[in-house]
Design a protein around this motif. Structure first.
Motif, short mmCIF file in Angstrom:
data_model
loop_
_atom_site.label_atom_id
_atom_site.label_comp_id
_atom_site.label_asym_id
_atom_site.label_seq_id
_atom_site.Cartn_x
_atom_site.Cartn_y
_atom_site.Cartn_z
N VAL A 35 -19.60 4.53 0.71
CA VAL A 35 -18.29 3.95 1.04
C VAL A 35 -18.48 2.79 1.99
CG1 VAL A 35 -16.14 4.37 2.31
CG2 VAL A 35 -16.93 6.03 0.63
N VAL B 165 -3.17 3.55 1.26
CA VAL B 165 -4.16 3.40 0.19
C VAL B 165 -3.61 2.52 -0.93
CG1 VAL B 165 -5.34 5.58 0.62
CG2 VAL B 165 -3.37 5.55 -0.88
N ARG B 166 -4.53 1.76 -1.53
CA ARG B 166 -4.20 0.97 -2.72
C ARG B 166 -5.50 0.55 -3.41
NH1 ARG B 166 -0.83 -4.54 -2.14
NH2 ARG B 166 -2.80 -5.25 -1.24
N GLY C 37 -8.25 1.91 -4.35
CA GLY C 37 -9.54 2.30 -3.80
C GLY C 37 -9.80 1.83 -2.39
N VAL C 38 -8.83 1.13 -1.78
CA VAL C 38 -8.95 0.66 -0.41
C VAL C 38 -8.01 1.48 0.47
CG1 VAL C 38 -8.66 -1.28 1.18
CG2 VAL C 38 -9.55 -1.67 -1.12
N ALA C 39 -8.53 2.01 1.55
CA ALA C 39 -7.71 2.74 2.51
C ALA C 39 -7.67 1.99 3.83
CB ALA C 39 -8.25 4.14 2.73
N ALA D 208 -10.79 6.80 -1.52
CA ALA D 208 -11.14 5.48 -0.98
C ALA D 208 -12.61 5.17 -1.20
CB ALA D 208 -10.82 5.43 0.51
N ARG D 209 -12.86 3.95 -1.67
CA ARG D 209 -14.23 3.44 -1.79
C ARG D 209 -14.54 2.43 -0.70
NH1 ARG D 209 -11.90 3.44 -6.69
NH2 ARG D 209 -11.58 1.18 -6.69
N THR D 210 -13.47 1.85 -0.15
CA THR D 210 -13.57 0.98 1.02
C THR D 210 -12.55 1.45 2.04
OG1 THR D 210 -14.24 -0.94 -0.30
CG2 THR D 210 -13.33 -1.38 1.89
N ILE D 211 -12.97 1.58 3.29
CA ILE D 211 -12.06 1.99 4.35
C ILE D 211 -12.04 0.91 5.42
CG2 ILE D 211 -11.54 3.68 6.15
CD1 ILE D 211 -12.94 5.80 4.49
N PHE E 221 0.84 -1.19 0.00
CA PHE E 221 0.00 0.00 0.00
C PHE E 221 0.88 1.25 0.00
CE2 PHE E 221 -3.15 -3.00 0.97
CZ PHE E 221 -4.41 -2.41 1.01
N ALA F 136 -8.82 10.00 4.00
CA ALA F 136 -8.94 8.78 3.21
C ALA F 136 -10.00 8.94 2.12
CB ALA F 136 -9.29 7.60 4.11
#
Length: 384
Positions: A192, A87-88, A90-92, A132-135, A66, A127
């Motif tokens: 999210v 972050v990577r 869309g995932v934080a 980010a779309r998923t945290i 990440f 984030a």
């Protein structure tokens, strides 16, 4: 794999947590690798530092590829601190301790009634701003017991006293809370996915709640614990008047009491889903494909004890490896589990550093070299 197995085809996966106060998870992996290869030169070793949602979670994500980001946020005492997240694609991965953790308090200074999670809310905003779309929201190691009120205030909620003024930061001042308005929360949370990653399943209040169980380690006296238990109960009642029965239900839900009740704020107001931290992190870090390549797994943490068996990283790693039929051994600073308990957890054998250096202070100071020696012994026992 068994003792005496031919090592030519061996592939070792080192998936250990940090040794708190001595070595980061990355350093543990490096030292174990060095010790193994001293006995078996050229050994195939894959390292995947792990964490269970508490402090060290962002570092584990960065080690897995990440990108590390930083944000300037409000610390638990109200002063600015620099906090990292990862972050990577869309995932934080956000670690609340980075913003609101005990590490931001001066030595010997606690603020059980006034420490705030406001910076954790600011970190979540960072984030979101990073796309980010998923945290994955790792909670643990907090200096706070405010039920997540500070976090929600940073995200746009309004908590007012009877005079219509904002309630002061911290769990103590929630006693003056008269109204709660969540309508101003950042609308991006509606789209999210927020995963509350924690290794504790405590409710918000009561004998097993956040103040009673975790307040003392944040400097709370018995009187402070009673105050905080009452104010968090009042917080939940005011939120119930604002959003309905789900506020009361969330207060009893597993994880509500995580990190001084920040779990409650995330569950009741942000639509968070609670999952055991190690399960979430193994998914995020790509543990399954790494496990599929391994013939032996080495896991561990600073202290292997009863807490390990309840959602800590080594237990999660061992459970997954056992399900795949792959043998697991563990390294640790100290061992407080009997062989029977280790076996039940799926750990074939544990190697404590205290077996080489019984003095706790020297053991912690020399953890790196000692861990290399332990890894050499593992290589002799399992890879030669």
């Amino acid at each position: 794999m068994t003792d005496g197995a031919v090592f030519e085809a061996a592939r070792v996966l080192v998936a250990a947590d940090k040794f708190k106060g001595s070595l980061t998870a990355v350093q543990v992996a490096e030292r174990v690798t060095a010790g193994l290869r001293r006995v078996v030169p050229g050994l195939a070793v894959e390292t995947l530092p792990v964490a269970d949602g508490g402090d060290g979670t962002v570092a584990a994500a960065v080690a897995a590829g990440f990108a590390r980001r930083e944000a300037r946020v409000t610390g638990p005492l109200g002063t600015p601190v620099t906090a990292a997240f990862a972050v990577r694609d869309g995932v934080a991965v956000v670690e609340m301790a980075e913003a609101s953790g005990l590490q931001h308090l001066p030595d010997g200074v606690f603020a059980p009634l006034t420490a705030t999670t406001y910076g954790s809310g600011e970190l979540l905003l960072a984030a979101l701003d990073a796309g980010a779309r998923t945290i994955v929201f790792g909670v643990g190691g907090s200096a706070t017991t405010d039920g997540g009120a500070g976090m929600l205030a940073a995200l746009g909620a309004r908590f007012l006293d009877a005079a219509g003024e904002p309630v002061a930061p911290g769990g103590g001042p929630l006693a003056t809370l008269a109204t709660a308005d969540l309508s101003g929360l950042d609308p991006r949370f509606a789209s999210v996915g927020l995963v509350l990653a924690s290794d504790v399943d405590n409710p918000l209040t009561g004998p097993k709640g956040a103040p009673a169980v975790y307040g003392p380690q944040k400097g709370a006296t018995p009187e402070d614990v009673a105050t905080l238990d009452a104010t968090l109960g009042h917080f939940a009642e005011v939120l119930e008047a604002s959003v309905g029965a789900r506020a009361a239900e969330a207060a009893l839900a597993p994880g509500a009491g995580a990190a001084g009740g920040i779990g409650y704020g995330a569950l009741v107001a942000l639509g968070a889903t609670f999952r055991p931290g190690i399960e979430v992190m193994l998914d995020v870090l790509g543990f399954a494909p790494a496990l599929a390549r391994a013939t032996l797994v080495i896991t561990g943490e600073g202290s292997l004890d009863e807490q390990t068996l309840h959602g800590k990283a080594p237990a999660g790693v061992a459970a997954a490896a056992r399900a795949a039929g792959i043998e697991v051994v563990a390294v640790c600073g100290r061992l407080a589990l009997l062989p029977e308990a280790l076996g039940t957890a799926g750990i074939r054998r544990a190697y404590p550093l205290t077996a080489l250096e019984p003095d706790p202070a020297r053991c912690m100071a020399q953890a790196g070299p000692l861990l290399e020696r332990v890894a050499e012994q593992i290589a002799k026992d399992f890879l030669s």
